[in-house]
Design an enzyme around this catalytic site. Sequence first.
Site, short mmCIF file in Angstrom:
data_model
loop_
_atom_site.label_atom_id
_atom_site.label_comp_id
_atom_site.label_asym_id
_atom_site.label_seq_id
_atom_site.Cartn_x
_atom_site.Cartn_y
_atom_site.Cartn_z
CG HIS A 60 -53.95 -14.06 -16.63
ND1 HIS A 60 -55.33 -14.02 -16.71
CD2 HIS A 60 -53.64 -15.25 -16.04
CE1 HIS A 60 -55.83 -15.14 -16.18
NE2 HIS A 60 -54.82 -15.90 -15.77
CG HIS A 67 -58.54 -19.49 -14.46
ND1 HIS A 67 -58.70 -18.95 -15.71
CD2 HIS A 67 -57.34 -19.05 -14.00
CE1 HIS A 67 -57.64 -18.21 -16.00
NE2 HIS A 67 -56.80 -18.25 -14.98
CD GLU A 83 -55.22 -20.33 -9.53
OE1 GLU A 83 -54.16 -19.68 -9.44
OE2 GLU A 83 -56.24 -19.89 -10.10
CG ASP A 99 -51.18 -17.70 -13.63
OD1 ASP A 99 -52.05 -17.29 -14.41
OD2 ASP A 99 -51.43 -18.06 -12.47
CG ASP A 100 -51.12 -13.45 -13.34
OD1 ASP A 100 -51.72 -12.64 -14.07
OD2 ASP A 100 -51.64 -14.47 -12.88
#
EC number: 3.5.4.4
Length: 352
Positions: free
Chosen positions: A17, A214, A217, A295-296
Site C-alpha cells: 500500500h 483483500h 486475511e 503490505d505496509d
Amino acid sequence: MAQTPAFNKPKVELHVHLDGAIKPETILYYGKKRGIDLPADTVEGLRNIIGMDKPLSLPDFLAKFDYYMPAIAGCREAIKRIAYEFVEMKAKEGVVYVEVRYSPHLLANSKVDPIPWNQAEGDLTPDEVVDLVNQGLQEGEQAFGIKVRSILCCMRHQPSWSPEVLELCKKYHQKTVVAMDLAGDETIEGSSLFPGHVEAYEGAVKDGIHRTVHAGEVGSAEVVREAVDILKTERVGHGYHTIEDEALYNRLLKENMHFEVCPWSSYLTGAWNPKTTHAVVRFKDDQANYSLNSDDPLIFKSTVDTDYQMVKKDMGFTEEEFKRLNINAAKSSFLPEDEKKELLERLYKEYQ
C-alpha cells in the site's frame, strides 16, 4: 552492517500500500510545512508511535493511519513525492517489478464524501490524485530503473466511492494503473456484497480491468468465496483463511488462483496465530501460486526482506522456492502479456 538479504535476487512484489509505505521523514516534513499536528516531532518518535512491534487487531492497525495521513492527504506536492520515494525504496530492496495500491479518495479533499481525515474541503479531487501518483511513479521509474504499476482501491466501508474507482481505472488504464482492489475492514458484515462494490467489479469484468480483493486475511473462507464467485477476483489479497475450507482451497489450487501473502503483516495484525502453522507453509507444500509482500512497511517497520527472512528462518523456505514464487508473481502480475513475457525472461536469466 546491513543484513544479507534472504533472497538476494530480483524480486516481484504485488501487494503493498502506497499510504503504508511513506518515509517518516516525509511525514514530518509535510506536517511541519502544513502546520498539521503529528504525535511526535522526530523520525524515531514517529516511527515508534506509528510502527508496531507486537500484534494488534486489524481495526487497531487501521487506526494507525489516522496519525499521519492528515500530513499527506490533500497536498499535491506530498502525494507526488511519496509516489516517487516509494519507487526509490523498492529499487533499494531489489524489487524489479512492483504493483502499488492506494485509495485515490483517501488522499483527496474535494469531490469526495465524506472528506477523509477531518480535512477542510480543498480542491484536490480523486482524479487528480491518480494523475499525481502516476507522475511520481513514472519519474521514479526513470530515476531508479525499475518497473512500477498501480492498483486503485475501493474501500469496504465506502461503496459509494467504488463506481468512481472503476472510472479512474478505465481513464488511467496502462498510464500506470493496471487493476482495481477492495481494501479496508473485511469484518464489516456483508461488505463484499454491497451493491456499489458488486457493480464496480461487474463493470471491471465487462471493461477488461484486472481485479484483486483483500479477503480471508482476518475474515473467513466465505469472504474469499464471495471475492472469487461474486466479485470475480483474479487474485486474493492475503487469503490465509481459505485453508479452513478444504473444498474451496482445493478448487482454487486447481484454478491456479494467486494468493498475495504478507507473512510479517499477518503476524502483526493478528491475521495469523503464531501457535498454528502459517497458511503460506501449506501454500509452499502444495506448490500453490502465491507471492511474498510487505503490505505496509511503514507501520510494520519492515522491508520486503523482512518477509523473506521470516519464512526462511522460521518456516524453512529455500532459494528454489523463492525463485518459484517470484516467477509465479510475475505470471500473476497485471502487466500486458508482452511486458509480462519480458519480466519473466529477465527472472529466468537472473535465476539460472
